[in-house]
Design a protein around this motif. Sequence first.
Motif, PDB file in Angstrom:
ATOM      1  N   LYS A   1      36.591  45.367  37.869  1.00 23.05           N
ATOM      2  CA  LYS A   1      36.130  46.270  38.934  1.00 23.05           C
ATOM      3  C   LYS A   1      34.616  46.432  38.952  1.00 23.05           C
ATOM      4  CE  LYS A   1      40.323  49.053  39.344  1.00 23.05           C
ATOM      5  NZ  LYS A   1      40.912  50.421  39.223  1.00 23.05           N
ATOM      6  N   ILE A   2      33.983  46.234  37.815  1.00 17.09           N
ATOM      7  CA  ILE A   2      32.539  46.451  37.720  1.00 17.09           C
ATOM      8  C   ILE A   2      31.751  45.170  37.974  1.00 17.09           C
ATOM      9  CG2 ILE A   2      30.667  47.076  36.134  1.00 17.09           C
ATOM     10  CD1 ILE A   2      32.593  49.032  34.805  1.00 17.09           C
ATOM     11  N   ARG A   3      32.212  44.050  37.423  1.00 18.83           N
ATOM     12  CA  ARG A   3      31.415  42.826  37.455  1.00 18.83           C
ATOM     13  C   ARG A   3      31.769  41.854  38.572  1.00 18.83           C
ATOM     14  NH1 ARG A   3      29.818  41.175  31.313  1.00 18.83           N
ATOM     15  NH2 ARG A   3      29.650  43.273  30.467  1.00 18.83           N
ATOM     16  N   LEU A   4      32.984  41.968  39.117  1.00 16.53           N
ATOM     17  CA  LEU A   4      33.391  41.040  40.164  1.00 16.53           C
ATOM     18  C   LEU A   4      33.290  41.711  41.517  1.00 16.53           C
ATOM     19  CD1 LEU A   4      36.492  39.273  38.544  1.00 16.53           C
ATOM     20  CD2 LEU A   4      34.061  38.760  38.309  1.00 16.53           C
ATOM     21  N   LYS A   5      32.563  41.084  42.408  1.00 17.98           N
ATOM     22  CA  LYS A   5      32.348  41.671  43.731  1.00 17.98           C
ATOM     23  C   LYS A   5      33.652  41.725  44.524  1.00 17.98           C
ATOM     24  CE  LYS A   5      29.403  41.238  47.820  1.00 17.98           C
ATOM     25  NZ  LYS A   5      28.322  40.454  48.463  1.00 17.98           N
ATOM     26  N   HIS A   6      34.391  40.612  44.505  1.00 13.22           N
ATOM     27  CA  HIS A   6      35.675  40.551  45.203  1.00 13.22           C
ATOM     28  C   HIS A   6      36.768  40.646  44.133  1.00 13.22           C
ATOM     29  CE1 HIS A   6      33.386  39.429  48.703  1.00 13.22           C
ATOM     30  NE2 HIS A   6      32.848  38.441  48.035  1.00 13.22           N
ATOM     31  N   SER A   7      37.094  41.886  43.767  1.00 13.83           N
ATOM     32  CA  SER A   7      37.920  42.101  42.577  1.00 13.83           C
ATOM     33  C   SER A   7      39.412  42.208  42.859  1.00 13.83           C
ATOM     34  CB  SER A   7      37.459  43.366  41.857  1.00 13.83           C
ATOM     35  OG  SER A   7      37.600  44.498  42.708  1.00 13.83           O
ATOM     36  N   LYS A   8      39.813  42.366  44.098  1.00 17.68           N
ATOM     37  CA  LYS A   8      41.222  42.647  44.386  1.00 17.68           C
ATOM     38  C   LYS A   8      42.147  41.526  43.904  1.00 17.68           C
ATOM     39  CE  LYS A   8      44.500  43.991  47.992  1.00 17.68           C
ATOM     40  NZ  LYS A   8      45.536  43.064  47.492  1.00 17.68           N
ATOM     41  N   ARG A   9      41.787  40.280  44.222  1.00 15.78           N
ATOM     42  CA  ARG A   9      42.668  39.165  43.855  1.00 15.78           C
ATOM     43  C   ARG A   9      42.823  39.066  42.338  1.00 15.78           C
ATOM     44  NH1 ARG A   9      41.589  33.376  46.472  1.00 15.78           N
ATOM     45  NH2 ARG A   9      42.118  34.623  48.294  1.00 15.78           N
ATOM     46  N   GLU A  10      41.710  39.229  41.611  1.00 15.43           N
ATOM     47  CA  GLU A  10      41.767  39.129  40.159  1.00 15.43           C
ATOM     48  C   GLU A  10      42.512  40.329  39.567  1.00 15.43           C
ATOM     49  OE1 GLU A  10      40.331  36.441  37.003  1.00 15.43           O
ATOM     50  OE2 GLU A  10      40.918  36.386  39.112  1.00 15.43           O
ATOM     51  N   THR A  11      42.367  41.490  40.187  1.00 17.47           N
ATOM     52  CA  THR A  11      43.114  42.665  39.734  1.00 17.47           C
ATOM     53  C   THR A  11      44.604  42.466  39.929  1.00 17.47           C
ATOM     54  OG1 THR A  11      41.270  44.164  40.232  1.00 17.47           O
ATOM     55  CG2 THR A  11      43.460  45.153  40.072  1.00 17.47           C
ATOM     56  N   ASP A  12      44.995  41.936  41.071  1.00 19.96           N
ATOM     57  CA  ASP A  12      46.413  41.664  41.346  1.00 19.96           C
ATOM     58  C   ASP A  12      46.973  40.665  40.336  1.00 19.96           C
ATOM     59  OD1 ASP A  12      46.301  43.380  43.478  1.00 19.96           O
ATOM     60  OD2 ASP A  12      46.122  41.814  45.001  1.00 19.96           O
ATOM     61  N   ARG A  13      46.176  39.644  40.022  1.00 18.44           N
ATOM     62  CA  ARG A  13      46.623  38.634  39.055  1.00 18.44           C
ATOM     63  C   ARG A  13      46.809  39.269  37.672  1.00 18.44           C
ATOM     64  NH1 ARG A  13      46.453  33.387  39.394  1.00 18.44           N
ATOM     65  NH2 ARG A  13      45.021  33.468  41.179  1.00 18.44           N
ATOM     66  N   ALA A  14      45.845  40.101  37.280  1.00 14.50           N
ATOM     67  CA  ALA A  14      45.917  40.756  35.971  1.00 14.50           C
ATOM     68  C   ALA A  14      47.126  41.683  35.880  1.00 14.50           C
ATOM     69  CB  ALA A  14      44.632  41.533  35.712  1.00 14.50           C
ATOM     70  N   ASN A  15      47.382  42.444  36.932  1.00 12.58           N
ATOM     71  CA  ASN A  15      48.520  43.361  36.920  1.00 12.58           C
ATOM     72  C   ASN A  15      49.850  42.614  36.872  1.00 12.58           C
ATOM     73  OD1 ASN A  15      47.336  45.945  36.900  1.00 12.58           O
ATOM     74  ND2 ASN A  15      46.832  45.793  39.065  1.00 12.58           N
ATOM     75  N   ALA A  16      49.907  41.459  37.521  1.00 10.16           N
ATOM     76  CA  ALA A  16      51.134  40.658  37.500  1.00 10.16           C
ATOM     77  C   ALA A  16      51.426  40.162  36.081  1.00 10.16           C
ATOM     78  CB  ALA A  16      51.014  39.483  38.459  1.00 10.16           C
ATOM     79  N   ILE A  17      50.388  39.766  35.354  1.00 15.48           N
ATOM     80  CA  ILE A  17      50.562  39.315  33.966  1.00 15.48           C
ATOM     81  C   ILE A  17      50.945  40.493  33.079  1.00 15.48           C
ATOM     82  CG2 ILE A  17      49.388  38.315  31.967  1.00 15.48           C
ATOM     83  CD1 ILE A  17      47.611  36.761  33.927  1.00 15.48           C
ATOM     84  N   LYS A  18      50.342  41.639  33.329  1.00 12.76           N
ATOM     85  CA  LYS A  18      50.598  42.839  32.521  1.00 12.76           C
ATOM     86  C   LYS A  18      52.070  43.215  32.525  1.00 12.76           C
ATOM     87  CE  LYS A  18      49.893  46.876  34.247  1.00 12.76           C
ATOM     88  NZ  LYS A  18      49.296  48.076  34.850  1.00 12.76           N
ATOM     89  N   ASP A  19      52.743  43.007  33.644  1.00  9.45           N
ATOM     90  CA  ASP A  19      54.137  43.430  33.786  1.00  9.45           C
ATOM     91  C   ASP A  19      55.138  42.418  33.229  1.00  9.45           C
ATOM     92  OD1 ASP A  19      53.304  45.754  35.015  1.00  9.45           O
ATOM     93  OD2 ASP A  19      53.436  44.931  37.032  1.00  9.45           O
ATOM     94  N   ARG A  20      54.659  41.298  32.705  1.00  8.31           N
ATOM     95  CA  ARG A  20      55.555  40.285  32.146  1.00  8.31           C
ATOM     96  C   ARG A  20      55.852  40.595  30.673  1.00  8.31           C
ATOM     97  NH1 ARG A  20      55.506  36.298  36.067  1.00  8.31           N
ATOM     98  NH2 ARG A  20      56.805  34.962  34.759  1.00  8.31           N
ATOM     99  N   ASP A  21      56.790  39.833  30.095  1.00  9.70           N
ATOM    100  CA  ASP A  21      57.184  40.072  28.699  1.00  9.70           C
ATOM    101  C   ASP A  21      55.995  39.961  27.742  1.00  9.70           C
ATOM    102  OD1 ASP A  21      59.782  40.489  29.458  1.00  9.70           O
ATOM    103  OD2 ASP A  21      60.459  38.456  28.998  1.00  9.70           O
ATOM    104  N   ILE A  22      55.093  39.028  28.012  1.00 17.83           N
ATOM    105  CA  ILE A  22      53.945  38.834  27.121  1.00 17.83           C
ATOM    106  C   ILE A  22      53.058  40.076  27.076  1.00 17.83           C
ATOM    107  CG2 ILE A  22      52.390  37.838  28.867  1.00 17.83           C
ATOM    108  CD1 ILE A  22      51.452  35.856  26.724  1.00 17.83           C
ATOM    109  N   GLY A  23      53.121  40.901  28.117  1.00 16.45           N
ATOM    110  CA  GLY A  23      52.313  42.114  28.174  1.00 16.45           C
ATOM    111  C   GLY A  23      52.682  43.125  27.101  1.00 16.45           C
ATOM    112  N   ARG A  24      53.907  43.037  26.564  1.00 13.90           N
ATOM    113  CA  ARG A  24      54.344  43.998  25.545  1.00 13.90           C
ATOM    114  C   ARG A  24      53.922  43.602  24.139  1.00 13.90           C
ATOM    115  NH1 ARG A  24      59.003  44.033  29.008  1.00 13.90           N
ATOM    116  NH2 ARG A  24      60.127  42.552  27.669  1.00 13.90           N
TER     117      ARG A  24
END
Length: 338
Positions: free
Chosen positions: A82-105
């Motif tokens: 959110k701080i360093r990337l100007k167009h952060s939405k796509r990268e945020t969506d990608r990060a949240n998708a990974i967070k919700d997977r089994d590897i996130g635990r």
Amino acid sequence: MATIWKKKFVNSKGKNESRYVARIRRKGHKPQSKTFKRKGDADKWARDIESEMDKGIFVSREAAEGTTLAEAIERYIDEYIKIRLKHSKRETDRANAIKDRDIGRLFLARIRGKEIASFIKEREAEGVVGNTIRLDLALLSKLFEVARRDWGMESLVNPTKLAHKPKTGQNRTRRLEDGEEEKLLEHASDKFKPIIRFALETAMRRAEIAGLDWTGVDLKNSSLYLAETKNFEERTIPLSPTAIDILKRLPRQIQGSVFELSADQITGHMRRAVKSAEIVDLRFHDLRHEAISRLFENTDLDTMEIKMISGHKSMQMLARYSHLRANKLAERLAGAKR
């Protein structure tokens, strides 16, 4: 000396279980402890930690062993994306998708090449293309490097560097066929027509066109300035006479968006125009490929000059266009001048 003892407890299913707790106390170091299923694992961990302490190379694993990937992703989003990337939405969506997977635990210190390989296989089984998986891995790699460098988790090993990454998919080679440019412009809205023409003149990406501000346009010097691009680098783009004419015909402001459409709105306009014109399998990004192809076919600009216009990160990325110059190279072999 390490102390290791057996701890008995009743699990959630009401069955008796036991774990081995290893604890190390050394002068000059915070107490270290960890729980294991097997005593042999506890013994090995204790020996390794004590050896590192003796050599003066010990780095606490406490933070890495107590932080799950999901927790790290949340912090990474807030403190980096959110701080360093100007167009952060796509990268945020990608990060949240990974967070919700089994590897996130999993705890960060628990993630190794094996876990990354399992993540890759899981994504491939879902039918995800190689390029998308590589972008996921790039995000994870950056997160681990930030954790090592900025969050005091120097003990972490970046597991993505050990993984065998999937092959990238074949690049699209879709170009405009005879009459398609005219049909596309005919069925495009008045607001979208200049964007199509501008994309074909400048080879700019969708996000770059959407983010173009009048403050970056310099008609006097026939150029425009992009403060940030896909490669996170600034770029100055020279403008052709046609591109300048397109800009001059637009309502001019001192500042503000040049084309007044977001990236998603550009995609929407493109889909509607393609559907209305009954054109098959044409995307907005294909206009960039067409524009670069025309630069190779219709100009004497060398590859380095075209790279400055297109904003590709390396010369190698433009290698797939080299065949478009074969006839000109043959002419020069026959004595023709550039």
